[in-house]
Design a protein around this motif. Structure first.
Motif, PDB file in Angstrom:
ATOM      1  N   GLU A 186      22.559  17.343 -38.961  1.00 47.67           N
ATOM      2  CA  GLU A 186      23.694  16.425 -38.878  1.00 47.67           C
ATOM      3  C   GLU A 186      23.270  14.984 -39.123  1.00 47.67           C
ATOM      4  O   GLU A 186      23.954  14.231 -39.800  1.00 47.67           O
ATOM      5  N   LYS A 187      22.136  14.580 -38.550  1.00 45.70           N
ATOM      6  CA  LYS A 187      21.647  13.212 -38.752  1.00 45.70           C
ATOM      7  C   LYS A 187      21.357  12.961 -40.230  1.00 45.70           C
ATOM      8  O   LYS A 187      21.725  11.924 -40.775  1.00 45.70           O
ATOM      9  N   ILE A 188      20.706  13.925 -40.871  1.00 46.88           N
ATOM     10  CA  ILE A 188      20.373  13.771 -42.283  1.00 46.88           C
ATOM     11  C   ILE A 188      21.634  13.816 -43.139  1.00 46.88           C
ATOM     12  O   ILE A 188      21.828  12.983 -44.024  1.00 46.88           O
ATOM     13  N   GLU A 189      22.502  14.771 -42.865  1.00 46.04           N
ATOM     14  CA  GLU A 189      23.719  14.967 -43.662  1.00 46.04           C
ATOM     15  C   GLU A 189      24.628  13.744 -43.631  1.00 46.04           C
ATOM     16  O   GLU A 189      25.215  13.375 -44.655  1.00 46.04           O
ATOM     17  N   HIS A 190      24.765  13.121 -42.472  1.00 45.97           N
ATOM     18  CA  HIS A 190      25.702  12.003 -42.327  1.00 45.97           C
ATOM     19  C   HIS A 190      25.026  10.632 -42.334  1.00 45.97           C
ATOM     20  O   HIS A 190      25.702   9.612 -42.211  1.00 45.97           O
ATOM     21  N   GLY A 191      23.715  10.605 -42.462  1.00 44.82           N
ATOM     22  CA  GLY A 191      22.999   9.338 -42.524  1.00 44.82           C
ATOM     23  C   GLY A 191      22.983   8.570 -41.216  1.00 44.82           C
ATOM     24  O   GLY A 191      22.897   7.349 -41.216  1.00 44.82           O
ATOM     25  N   TYR A 192      23.056   9.284 -40.092  1.00 44.66           N
ATOM     26  CA  TYR A 192      23.028   8.620 -38.792  1.00 44.66           C
ATOM     27  C   TYR A 192      21.619   8.128 -38.485  1.00 44.66           C
ATOM     28  O   TYR A 192      20.636   8.701 -38.937  1.00 44.66           O
ATOM     29  N   ALA A 193      21.542   7.091 -37.678  1.00 43.55           N
ATOM     30  CA  ALA A 193      20.246   6.571 -37.257  1.00 43.55           C
ATOM     31  C   ALA A 193      19.544   7.573 -36.344  1.00 43.55           C
ATOM     32  O   ALA A 193      20.194   8.267 -35.565  1.00 43.55           O
ATOM     33  N   HIS A 194      18.245   7.661 -36.470  1.00 44.27           N
ATOM     34  CA  HIS A 194      17.454   8.563 -35.633  1.00 44.27           C
ATOM     35  C   HIS A 194      16.980   7.827 -34.385  1.00 44.27           C
ATOM     36  O   HIS A 194      16.547   6.681 -34.458  1.00 44.27           O
ATOM     37  N   PHE A 195      17.067   8.492 -33.258  1.00 44.55           N
ATOM     38  CA  PHE A 195      16.552   8.002 -31.978  1.00 44.55           C
ATOM     39  C   PHE A 195      17.106   6.614 -31.631  1.00 44.55           C
ATOM     40  O   PHE A 195      16.388   5.728 -31.208  1.00 44.55           O
ATOM     41  N   ALA A 196      18.414   6.467 -31.820  1.00 45.40           N
ATOM     42  CA  ALA A 196      19.079   5.184 -31.580  1.00 45.40           C
ATOM     43  C   ALA A 196      19.745   5.120 -30.212  1.00 45.40           C
ATOM     44  O   ALA A 196      20.419   4.147 -29.918  1.00 45.40           O
ATOM     45  N   SER A 197      19.586   6.143 -29.396  1.00 44.97           N
ATOM     46  CA  SER A 197      20.227   6.149 -28.079  1.00 44.97           C
ATOM     47  C   SER A 197      19.313   6.869 -27.087  1.00 44.97           C
ATOM     48  O   SER A 197      18.427   7.633 -27.490  1.00 44.97           O
TER      49      SER A 197
END
Length: 134
Positions: free
Chosen positions: A45-56
């Motif tokens: 999901e992180k890769i697919e949607h371009g979300y930041a990693h380890f941001a929370s």
């Protein structure tokens, strides 16, 4: 379900009644598989949607849980051969995993609820009351 299975495996190991070791291994393996599947979905999901990693805190806790899901069974497998100094770290890290996983899951739910609230910029405008006498 991963939390329930890993907790059940820990309780079985703690009580050590009857044929406990095969049950402990089976239930722990199921919990680890479900947990690693969850980590895999998160990475996808992180890769697919371009979300930041380890941001929370949830994401950082999830990384730690993922690492423990690999390390704890390895220590248990290696430490199950006779008297072995790896048994104690296996037990300590397993207890850490069982305590940390539900905290991370709850943090994820709270983060989702926080992110799903509409922001003031995206919220629909509140209709004003009609002027008196119109």
């Amino acid at each position: 379900s991963m939390v329930v299975l890993c907790t059940t495996a820990a309780v079985i190991a703690r009580r050590r009644s009857g044929n406990w070791l095969p049950r402990h291994r089976l239930i722990a393996a199921l919990g680890v598989c479900l947990g690693l599947a969850g980590v895999g979905v998160m990475v996808f999901e992180k890769i697919e949607h371009g979300y930041a990693h380890f941001a929370s805190p949830h994401a950082i806790g999830g990384l730690l849980v993922g690492i423990l899901l690999v390390v704890v069974p390895l220590l248990g497998f290696v430490g199950s051969r006779g008297v072995n100094p790896l048994r104690k770290p296996h037990r300590i890290l397993a207890r850490t995993l069982v305590a940390l996983a539900p905290v991370v899951a709850i943090a994820g739910v709270l983060r989702y609820l926080q992110l799903s609230k509409p922001s003031p910029e995206t919220a629909a405008p509140v209709p004003s009351e009609p002027a008196a006498g119109s």
